[in-house]
Motif scaffolding. Structure first.
Motif, PDB file in Angstrom:
ATOM      1  N   UNK A 220       1.532  17.677 -21.227  1.00  0.00           N
ATOM      2  CA  UNK A 220       1.452  17.727 -20.039  1.00  0.00           C
ATOM      3  C   UNK A 220       0.998  18.005 -18.975  1.00  0.00           C
ATOM      4  N   UNK A 221       0.245  19.022 -18.211  1.00  0.00           N
ATOM      5  CA  UNK A 221      -0.655  18.769 -17.226  1.00  0.00           C
ATOM      6  C   UNK A 221      -1.296  17.943 -17.396  1.00  0.00           C
ATOM      7  N   UNK A 222      -2.492  18.343 -18.438  1.00  0.00           N
ATOM      8  CA  UNK A 222      -3.467  17.873 -18.937  1.00  0.00           C
ATOM      9  C   UNK A 222      -3.415  16.389 -18.728  1.00  0.00           C
ATOM     10  N   UNK A 223      -2.622  15.861 -19.225  1.00  0.00           N
ATOM     11  CA  UNK A 223      -2.424  14.010 -18.560  1.00  0.00           C
ATOM     12  C   UNK A 223      -1.764  14.132 -17.369  1.00  0.00           C
ATOM     13  N   UNK A 224      -1.423  14.634 -16.794  1.00  0.00           N
ATOM     14  CA  UNK A 224      -0.793  13.759 -15.384  1.00  0.00           C
ATOM     15  C   UNK A 224      -2.219  14.690 -14.891  1.00  0.00           C
ATOM     16  N   UNK A 225      -2.291  15.677 -15.148  1.00  0.00           N
ATOM     17  CA  UNK A 225      -3.794  16.202 -14.100  1.00  0.00           C
ATOM     18  C   UNK A 225      -4.836  14.906 -14.170  1.00  0.00           C
ATOM     19  N   UNK A 226      -4.954  14.054 -15.475  1.00  0.00           N
ATOM     20  CA  UNK A 226      -5.777  12.250 -15.436  1.00  0.00           C
ATOM     21  C   UNK A 226      -5.439  11.922 -14.538  1.00  0.00           C
ATOM     22  N   UNK A 227      -4.372  11.550 -13.633  1.00  0.00           N
ATOM     23  CA  UNK A 227      -4.327  10.690 -12.934  1.00  0.00           C
ATOM     24  C   UNK A 227      -4.452  11.895 -11.664  1.00  0.00           C
ATOM     25  N   UNK A 228      -4.573  12.912 -11.486  1.00  0.00           N
ATOM     26  CA  UNK A 228      -4.274  13.412 -10.618  1.00  0.00           C
ATOM     27  C   UNK A 228      -5.778  13.339  -9.817  1.00  0.00           C
ATOM     28  N   UNK A 229      -6.666  13.568 -10.623  1.00  0.00           N
ATOM     29  CA  UNK A 229      -8.294  14.055 -10.769  1.00  0.00           C
ATOM     30  C   UNK A 229      -8.287  12.462 -10.664  1.00  0.00           C
ATOM     31  N   UNK A 230      -8.006  11.209 -10.734  1.00  0.00           N
ATOM     32  CA  UNK A 230      -8.347   9.837 -10.641  1.00  0.00           C
ATOM     33  C   UNK A 230      -8.026   9.164  -9.214  1.00  0.00           C
ATOM     34  N   UNK A 231      -7.036  10.387  -8.943  1.00  0.00           N
ATOM     35  CA  UNK A 231      -6.697   9.907  -7.395  1.00  0.00           C
ATOM     36  C   UNK A 231      -7.670  10.849  -6.381  1.00  0.00           C
ATOM     37  N   UNK A 232      -8.171  11.632  -6.501  1.00  0.00           N
ATOM     38  CA  UNK A 232      -8.425  12.685  -5.937  1.00  0.00           C
ATOM     39  C   UNK A 232     -10.255  12.111  -6.258  1.00  0.00           C
ATOM     40  N   UNK A 233     -10.855  11.665  -6.957  1.00  0.00           N
ATOM     41  CA  UNK A 233     -12.273  11.653  -7.042  1.00  0.00           C
ATOM     42  C   UNK A 233     -12.580  10.062  -7.026  1.00  0.00           C
ATOM     43  N   UNK A 234     -11.661   8.900  -7.215  1.00  0.00           N
ATOM     44  CA  UNK A 234     -12.407   8.253  -7.312  1.00  0.00           C
ATOM     45  C   UNK A 234     -11.681   7.434  -6.267  1.00  0.00           C
ATOM     46  N   UNK A 235     -10.315   7.734  -5.255  1.00  0.00           N
ATOM     47  CA  UNK A 235     -10.019   7.219  -4.041  1.00  0.00           C
ATOM     48  C   UNK A 235     -10.571   6.878  -2.995  1.00  0.00           C
ATOM     49  N   UNK A 236     -11.710   7.853  -2.621  1.00  0.00           N
ATOM     50  CA  UNK A 236     -12.448   7.662  -1.700  1.00  0.00           C
ATOM     51  C   UNK A 236     -13.581   6.595  -1.377  1.00  0.00           C
ATOM     52  N   UNK A 237     -13.650   5.957  -2.765  1.00  0.00           N
ATOM     53  CA  UNK A 237     -15.168   4.763  -2.896  1.00  0.00           C
ATOM     54  C   UNK A 237     -14.196   3.557  -2.479  1.00  0.00           C
ATOM     55  N   UNK A 238     -12.850   3.466  -2.660  1.00  0.00           N
ATOM     56  CA  UNK A 238     -12.342   1.861  -2.666  1.00  0.00           C
ATOM     57  C   UNK A 238     -11.800   2.062  -1.363  1.00  0.00           C
ATOM     58  N   UNK A 239     -11.305   3.046  -0.380  1.00  0.00           N
ATOM     59  CA  UNK A 239     -11.244   3.008   1.310  1.00  0.00           C
ATOM     60  C   UNK A 239     -11.919   2.759   2.046  1.00  0.00           C
ATOM     61  N   UNK A 240     -13.621   2.597   1.748  1.00  0.00           N
ATOM     62  CA  UNK A 240     -14.122   2.193   2.411  1.00  0.00           C
ATOM     63  C   UNK A 240     -13.707   2.953   3.814  1.00  0.00           C
ATOM     64  N   UNK A 241     -13.989   3.996   4.009  1.00  0.00           N
ATOM     65  CA  UNK A 241     -13.481   4.721   5.150  1.00  0.00           C
ATOM     66  C   UNK A 241     -15.250   5.317   5.859  1.00  0.00           C
ATOM     67  N   UNK A 242     -14.864   5.992   6.335  1.00  0.00           N
ATOM     68  CA  UNK A 242     -16.354   7.755   6.693  1.00  0.00           C
ATOM     69  C   UNK A 242     -15.957   8.499   6.822  1.00  0.00           C
ATOM     70  N   UNK A 243     -16.091   9.873   6.709  1.00  0.00           N
ATOM     71  CA  UNK A 243     -16.051  11.085   6.435  1.00  0.00           C
ATOM     72  C   UNK A 243     -15.159  11.947   7.276  1.00  0.00           C
ATOM     73  N   UNK A 244     -14.892  10.752   8.211  1.00  0.00           N
ATOM     74  CA  UNK A 244     -13.591  11.627   9.393  1.00  0.00           C
ATOM     75  C   UNK A 244     -12.279  10.601   8.776  1.00  0.00           C
TER      76      UNK A 244
END
Length: 398
Positions: A220-244
């Protein structure tokens, strides 16, 4: 049998050793958030693709997953304190080394070394807090999740500040913080007895997974961590914000994660039971990912969904960790290692997959795929619920 389960001690009334491990846990988990705001900057400075940069999470989680299998062997020989200190020292060395790297592949490899240190620390810290706590398993896990939440929430803010100076700043920042944690733990935590009477074997985590309840929660954790780390690792690229900007977004995410893990999760557990509450939180998290997949080009939709996801993840983290500690009649370090091995495999596959899906298809696809994996985790719980009934019964008895 739990040594402290019969007590009525307050959550805040803990032995000095528990507070020492908790403080070190805060600093250790700051390392995750410190790096997150600088992912786009690393891609730009090192001329790397999104899928290459997301390998920083993949190598970290993959090494951590495999290393979880040896944490029991090491901790039962070195003892709790020295295992924690070794983990902290390894994190400090590899994070500082990462700050000096000049190529993406070198940085990916060094993040793997960082994962080794984190594996030694994370598995041992959880079992140490649960075993040494004066307030029972449930409140000890709340304390542990609170430390994680505080670390994850403060980390991005500091990472955004340091990352605004240079992408190398957060790596050096982690090294300094780990040095502080090493000194603090060395002084504050007394030498403790081994958490298990017998020395652990490399085969113990695999034997533990023969218990259907534990293997079910791990998958269960393997499956839901797929979503967790999709959010954590990929969402910074689509927000188009600076580091701050990214730092402030993940600060909000982490704060909700911390608050819900401490205050809301126990109430949900008491009112609706562990399993039902877990399923509801996972469904809500999946819906958040689907919203991100639909409105990927809308910056504010992504920001709001990321922050709200912190609440769903905070609740679920506490609920599933509590369930794991009650899932099988094995030593806590062994249960933690077996469970963590499976969940971090999901965390290793997801980041690179998300980056690659975006490159091959479009930026919407990673979030939709992540949401589907989270829904699969709910279906998996439902189909194996008969093996998990004793968890809610155990919680009711306590």
């Amino acid at each position: 049998m739990e040594p402290n389960s019969a007590g009525k001690t307050s959550l805040l009334t803990q032995p000095r050793a528990v507070w020492a491990v908790g403080f070190a846990s805060v600093i250790a988990f700051m390392g995750i958030g410190l790096v997150d705001p600088i992912l786009p900057a690393i891609a730009e400075k090192m001329h790397a693709s999104q899928s290459q940069v997301t390998l920083l999470f993949t190598s970290y989680n993959l090494v951590m997953a495999v290393a979880m299998l040896i944490t029991g062997v090491i901790s039962t020989r070195l003892g709790t304190k020295w295992t924690l200190l070794c983990g902290i020292l390894i994190i400090a060395i590899f994070s500082a080394w990462g700050g000096m790297s000049n190529g993406i592949w070198q940085l990916v490899a060094l993040r793997g070394g960082w994962g080794l240190g984190n594996a030694l620390f994370v598995a041992t810290a959880l079992s140490a807090i649960v075993s040494l706590s004066a307030s029972g398993t449930g409140q000890a896990i709340i304390l542990y999740e609170a430390a994680i939440g505080i670390g994850i929430s403060v980390g991005p803010l500091l990472g955004g500040g340091l990352g605004g100076i240079s992408w190398r700043g957060p790596f050096y920042g982690v090294a300094v913080l780990m040095a502080v944690a090493f000194i603090f733990l060395s002084i504050m935590m007394p030498k403790t007895k081994r958490l298990t009477k017998a020395k652990s074997s490399l085969l113990d985590p695999f034997r533990a997974l023969k218990f259907r309840a534990l293997s079910t929660l791990g998958i269960t954790a393997l499956l839901y961590n797929f979503g967790f780390f999709t959010l954590l690792a990929y969402s910074p690229f689509v927000m188009h914000l600076d580091e701050h900007g990214l730092g402030f977004v993940f600060l909000g995410w982490g704060l909700l994660l911390a608050v819900t893990s401490v205050f809301m999760a126990p109430k949900l557990q008491k009112r609706f039971g562990t399993l039902t509450s877990m399923c509801v939180m996972l469904i809500l998290f999946a819906l958040a990912l689907f919203c991100m997949g639909i409105w990927t080009s809308n910056r504010w939709a992504i920001i709001i969904a990321v922050i709200l996801a912190g609440a769903f993840l905070g609740n679920n983290n506490t609920l599933i960790t509590t369930a794991v500690m009650q899932a099988a009649p094995v030593e806590r370090p062994t249960a933690s290692a077996a469970y963590s091995f499976l969940r971090f495999i999901g965390g290793a596959i997801a980041p690179w997959t998300a980056g690659k899906l975006a490159e091959v298809f479009n930026p919407h696809v990673p979030f939709v795929v992540g949401g589907c994996f989270v829904l699969l985790s709910v279906l998996f719980i439902a189909s194996n619920r008969t093996h998990l009934k004793h968890i809610d019964h155990t919680e009711s008895a306590h």
